[in-house]
Design an enzyme around this catalytic site. Structure first.
Site, short mmCIF file in Angstrom:
data_model
loop_
_atom_site.label_atom_id
_atom_site.label_comp_id
_atom_site.label_asym_id
_atom_site.label_seq_id
_atom_site.Cartn_x
_atom_site.Cartn_y
_atom_site.Cartn_z
N ASP A 207 41.57 39.87 37.62
CA ASP A 207 40.64 39.90 38.76
C ASP A 207 41.05 38.84 39.79
O ASP A 207 41.38 37.71 39.42
CB ASP A 207 39.23 39.60 38.23
CG ASP A 207 38.16 39.77 39.29
OD1 ASP A 207 38.01 40.89 39.79
OD2 ASP A 207 37.48 38.77 39.61
N GLU A 268 44.91 42.59 40.34
CA GLU A 268 44.12 43.03 41.49
C GLU A 268 44.45 42.02 42.57
O GLU A 268 43.98 40.88 42.55
CB GLU A 268 42.62 43.01 41.19
CG GLU A 268 41.81 43.55 42.35
CD GLU A 268 40.59 42.71 42.71
OE1 GLU A 268 39.74 43.22 43.44
OE2 GLU A 268 40.47 41.55 42.29
C1 BGC Z 1 36.15 42.63 41.54
C2 BGC Z 1 34.80 42.64 42.14
C3 BGC Z 1 34.18 41.27 41.96
C4 BGC Z 1 35.09 40.18 42.52
C5 BGC Z 1 34.69 38.84 42.05
C6 BGC Z 1 36.85 41.65 42.40
O1 BGC Z 1 37.73 41.89 43.24
O2 BGC Z 1 36.80 43.86 41.52
O3 BGC Z 1 33.98 43.63 41.60
O4 BGC Z 1 32.97 41.23 42.63
O5 BGC Z 1 36.41 40.37 42.12
O6 BGC Z 1 34.99 38.70 40.70
#
Ligand code: BGC
Length: 547
Positions: A207, A268
């Site tokens: 994340d 991500e």
């Molecule tokens: C996740 C989100 C989350 C954020 C903070 C991201 O990019 O996909 O859902 O709110 O990170 O953790």
């Protein structure tokens, strides 16, 4: 040597709160997921990516973690997790979990300790505490803003009750950032990685993988993080995409390499486009999400760019591609494609906006999904997209949970997180036997419930299933990709002997106009009359040579 499984896998994202509820409390859980593995086996996916199910107060749907090595009681127990993993393995489905290393929950015991400790203490050093600016420290240390709106800093109350230091939270106030300059934080996360790898997970989605390291001195920012989503921005703000983050990934890669079975780390990551390949260098992460399709509207040039540009970049580092049309953070693509290509979306969809054209949205979404499933690389699907489930705009404000909604009043991301529809005539459409659902499901979910689609020729589910099966059978991931120049409303590319055509026009397109009359339509996103020699409007097809 055969390529590792993840290079061309189909990975299905499960958002645990909204997949299936076994204990009847209106919120999904791990036992619920286990009970629905048949659906995923039928669909033919290689792996599940599970959004966070860890102990958490759920201020950000679980992306606020209070214990990284346990299951939140709302979702079950570690034993339920092991059971789910074992049952998935029997079906050859791997499980990837979500690691949230940039921040935790303010309920994390180490943060509670840091709050109780004095400024400058080792406890505070685990997080990003700083003195404020201004005469009495009454101003935040810099001008950083939270991704969820408002300040990225909150002033804390010291033990004597007075306002003291400021604490950084790039997301919600209840999500304090870890201090990744502190070796203790690094050591702790090594342990977390090992905890789950030892349990048998196939890998982790990282994340906010562009986060963690902040520029030295925490300087004011000139650019806004939101600009990064355009991918064309040249520069990231000083709290994202810093060179130092790569050291962490090299460290993690060594750990994961110790484990057998091609485990995977997928980022991500929102960084300027030219810096994305850095994350997937051979000694770092295996993959990074390519979000080009999230931004590509129904437009030939945009769709072509969404395919071509990431392919060029990953070729540079011999990395693998990823493709994503929907996830738990964006408006579902079946709804996005129901609006004119120049419609300006905000953060989420509000009930005051004009409604999407449902049928057109579904046709176009199916076309782009079918095209995406042919592409080399991994396809990451989001639960419900295989059913054509839509974004829900009509959620009462008091039920919305997205912190961005609470902080800024934007509709936010709840609309894509509405629980799944399994049975058209059951309470909560089969999501929960008690009929409870933490967000209300609209009647349109009943119309697209899984039981009306599984085994039904022409359904969205069957289109996905057939595409996943054929992509595997024809080994599309290993075929040579080539784009063909064509007219304004047509996008054509080939993967070895397979040709994929998207007809973006409303009217039918003659195969002979493309010199493709001697081909067979193997798959189509809308019903076609093969003898007509045409592809319907707003439709994609996979063509194979006539035998
Ligand atoms: C996740 C989100 C989350 C954020 C903070 C991201 O990019 O996909 O859902 O709110 O990170 O953790």
């Amino acid at each position: 040597m055969t390529a590792p499984w993840w290079r061309d896998a189909v990975v299905y994202q499960v958002y645990p709160r909204s997949f299936a509820d076994a204990n009847g409390d209106g919120m999904g859980d791990l036992k619920g997921i286990t009970s629905r593995l048949d659906h995923l086996e039928k669909l033919g996916v290689d792996a599940i990516w599970l959004s966070p199910f860890f102990t958490s107060p759920q201020n950000d749907g679980g992306y606020d973690v209070a214990d990284y090595c346990d299951v939140d009681p709302r979702f079950g127990t570690l034993a339920d997790f092991d059971e789910m993993l074992a049952r998935a393995k029997e079906r050859n489905i791997r499980i990837i979990i979500d690691l949230v290393p940039n921040h935790c929950s303010s309920e994390h015991p180490l943060f509670q300790k840091a709050l109780a400790a004095a400024p400058g203490s080792p406890e505070r050093e685990m997080f990003m505490f700083r003195e404020g600016r201004g005469e009495n420290g009454e101003l935040p240390p810099n001008n950083w803003e939270s991704i969820f709106h408002g300040d990225a800093w909150t002033r804390v109350k010291e033990a004597d009750g007075s306002y003291g230091q400021w604490c950084l939270h790039l997301f919600d106030t209840s999500q304090p950032d870890w201090n990744w300059e502190n070796p203790k934080v690094r050591e702790m996360f090594r342990g977390i990685l090992r905890f789950w790898l030892d349990r048998g997970v196939a890998g982790m989605r990282i994340d906010v993988a562009h986060g963690m390291i902040k520029a030295e001195g925490l300087p004011d920012t000139e650019v806004n993080a939101k600009g990064l989503l355009s991918l064309d921005s040249e520069k990231a703000p000083p709290y994202f995409d810093q060179d130092g983050v790569h050291e962490i990934y090299r460290d993690w890669r060594k750990i994961i390499n110790e484990y057998p079975g091609d485990r995977v780390l997928v980022a991500e990551c929102c960084a300027p486009r030219h810096r994305m390949p850095l994350y997937i260098r051979p000694d770092e992460l295996h993959q990074a999400f390519n979000f080009s399709f999230l931004l590509a509207r129904w437009d030939k040039h945009l769709l072509r760019d969404a395919i071509e540009k990431p392919m060029q970049l990953s070729r540079e580092v011999n990395g693998s591609n990823t493709w994503v049309l929907s996830n738990h953070d964006v408006i579902r693509h079946v709804t996005r494609y129901g609006y004119a290509p120049d419609y300006k979306f905000g953060e989420g969809l509000s009930r005051d906006e004009p409604a999407a054209d449902r049928e057109l949205g579904l046709r176009r979404a199916r076309a782009v999904s079918l095209a995406m499933l042919s592409l080399p690389g991994s396809a990451y699907l989001y639960q419900g997209e295989e059913l054509g489930l839509e974004e829900v705009a009509d959620i009462p404000d008091e039920l919305r949970e997205d912190p961005a909604h609470k902080r800024a009043g934007v509709p936010g991301r709840d609309g894509c997180r509405v629980p799944m529809a399994w049975q058209h005539d059951a309470p909560a459409y089969g999501f929960s036997e008690t009929g409870k659902s933490w967000l209300p499901q609209p009647a349109s979910y009943g119309e697209r419930a899984a039981d009306l689609q599984v085994g039904v020729p022409g359904s969205t589910f069957e289109m996905y299933r057939a595409a996943i099966a054929l992509r595997r059978e024809l080994k599309l991931g290993e075929q040579e990709f080539a784009l063909r120049e064509t007219g304004e409303d047509t996008l054509v590319f080939s993967l070895g002997a397979v040709t994929v055509v998207i007809n973006l026009a409303d009217k039918p397109l003659a195969l002979s106009a493309l010199g493709l009359e001697n081909t067979r339509i193997a798959l189509s996103s809308s019903p076609v009359e093969e003898s007509s020699g045409t592809i319907p409007g707003n439709c994609a097809v996979w063509l194979t040579p006539e035998l």
